[in-house]
Write a protein that holds these residues in place. Structure first.
Motif, PDB file in Angstrom:
ATOM      1  N   LEU A 190       0.803  -1.231   0.000  1.00 33.30           N
ATOM      2  CA  LEU A 190       0.000   0.000   0.000  1.00 33.30           C
ATOM      3  C   LEU A 190       0.834   1.278   0.000  1.00 33.30           C
ATOM      4  O   LEU A 190       0.283   2.367   0.175  1.00 33.30           O
ATOM      5  N   VAL A 191       2.150   1.167  -0.167  1.00 33.30           N
ATOM      6  CA  VAL A 191       3.037   2.338  -0.182  1.00 33.30           C
ATOM      7  C   VAL A 191       3.938   2.259  -1.406  1.00 33.30           C
ATOM      8  O   VAL A 191       3.991   1.231  -2.081  1.00 33.30           O
ATOM      9  N   ARG A 192       4.665   3.330  -1.664  1.00 34.89           N
ATOM     10  CA  ARG A 192       5.572   3.352  -2.807  1.00 34.89           C
ATOM     11  C   ARG A 192       6.962   3.808  -2.346  1.00 34.89           C
ATOM     12  O   ARG A 192       7.106   4.471  -1.318  1.00 34.89           O
ATOM     13  N   GLN A 193       7.954   3.470  -3.123  1.00 35.63           N
ATOM     14  CA  GLN A 193       9.338   3.839  -2.822  1.00 35.63           C
ATOM     15  C   GLN A 193       9.454   5.354  -2.692  1.00 35.63           C
ATOM     16  O   GLN A 193       8.875   6.101  -3.470  1.00 35.63           O
ATOM     17  N   GLY A 194      10.203   5.821  -1.668  1.00 32.28           N
ATOM     18  CA  GLY A 194      10.411   7.244  -1.436  1.00 32.28           C
ATOM     19  C   GLY A 194       9.361   7.901  -0.559  1.00 32.28           C
ATOM     20  O   GLY A 194       9.531   9.036  -0.125  1.00 32.28           O
ATOM     21  N   GLN A 195       8.291   7.189  -0.253  1.00 33.37           N
ATOM     22  CA  GLN A 195       7.198   7.742   0.557  1.00 33.37           C
ATOM     23  C   GLN A 195       7.587   7.790   2.026  1.00 33.37           C
ATOM     24  O   GLN A 195       8.204   6.870   2.545  1.00 33.37           O
ATOM     25  N   HIS A 196       7.224   8.881   2.721  1.00 32.53           N
ATOM     26  CA  HIS A 196       7.398   8.954   4.176  1.00 32.53           C
ATOM     27  C   HIS A 196       6.253   8.206   4.831  1.00 32.53           C
ATOM     28  O   HIS A 196       5.100   8.357   4.430  1.00 32.53           O
ATOM     29  N   VAL A 197       6.569   7.363   5.808  1.00 33.11           N
ATOM     30  CA  VAL A 197       5.543   6.652   6.565  1.00 33.11           C
ATOM     31  C   VAL A 197       5.712   6.950   8.045  1.00 33.11           C
ATOM     32  O   VAL A 197       6.832   7.078   8.543  1.00 33.11           O
ATOM     33  N   ALA A 198       4.586   7.097   8.734  1.00 34.31           N
ATOM     34  CA  ALA A 198       4.591   7.370  10.172  1.00 34.31           C
ATOM     35  C   ALA A 198       4.475   6.054  10.937  1.00 34.31           C
ATOM     36  O   ALA A 198       3.903   5.076  10.446  1.00 34.31           O
ATOM     37  N   GLN A 199       5.001   6.035  12.148  1.00 35.87           N
ATOM     38  CA  GLN A 199       4.881   4.856  13.001  1.00 35.87           C
ATOM     39  C   GLN A 199       3.409   4.447  13.098  1.00 35.87           C
ATOM     40  O   GLN A 199       2.543   5.277  13.337  1.00 35.87           O
TER      41      GLN A 199
END
Length: 183
Positions: free
Chosen positions: A104-113
């Motif tokens: 559900l995410v892509r390379q380079g994306q910031h993700v929060a805890q």
């Protein structure tokens, strides 16, 4: 609140982070089906080999959460790992999540805890639905359950003076209440 990542953090009176940097597990409800081990019998390859991850069994489609904030370093598919996501948290720590049914995410994306990054599956070399959670410290895979993990990063130095000025009257009031209760 950090305006770039739009996250809320908690600090003590000296600006030290109060939250733990990592969640205990990438799933809310799970069963550990296989631990990090220098030698275990691989159920698909039918051979003894190292297992450098912790397997969390859960129903197909269960949300997988990143255990700490960071940048998605890689997403993809390999024959062994199936669908996977790797997150770089800082210069010391990275985590990887394997065998997903959906990314559900892509390379380079910031993700929060705690952000959902995928769904539990059984892609790659897997006998059933689970997520294999891999944990790197200084480029070496280690057992996350045996690590003494740090708290979040301290407050950015450029914000600390404003923070200390803002909390000074609040701290004074709280300290006076504590003093009154001691009398």
């Amino acid at each position: 609140m950090d305006s770039l990542s739009r996250k809320v953090d908690y600090y003590d009176e000296e600006g030290k982070g109060l939250k733990t940097m990592f969640l205990k597990a990438p799933l809310d409800f799970f069963r550990i089906s296989s631990r990090f081990s220098p030698k275990r019998f691989h159920p698909v390859q039918m051979t003894w080999k190292a297992h450098k991850g912790t397997d969390y069994a859960a129903p197909h489609g269960t949300p997988i959460k990143t255990t700490a904030s960071g940048i998605v370093e890689r997403t993809g598919y390999t024959a062994g790992n199936g669908n996977y996501v790797k997150v770089k948290h800082n210069g010391t720590y990275s985590t990887q999540y394997l065998h997903m049914s959906k990314i559900l995410v892509r390379q380079g994306q910031h993700v929060a805890q705690g952000e959902v990054i995928g769904k539990v599956g059984s892609t790659g070399l897997a006998t059933g639905p689970h997520v294999c959670y891999r944990f790197w410290k200084n480029g070496v895979q280690v057992d996350p359950l045996s690590q003494k993990l740090p708290n979040t990063e301290p407050m950015n130095a450029k914000h600390k003076a404003n923070y200390l000025a803002y909390i000074a009257p609040l701290k004074k009031e709280l300290d006076s209440i504590a003093t009154l209760k001691l009398k």
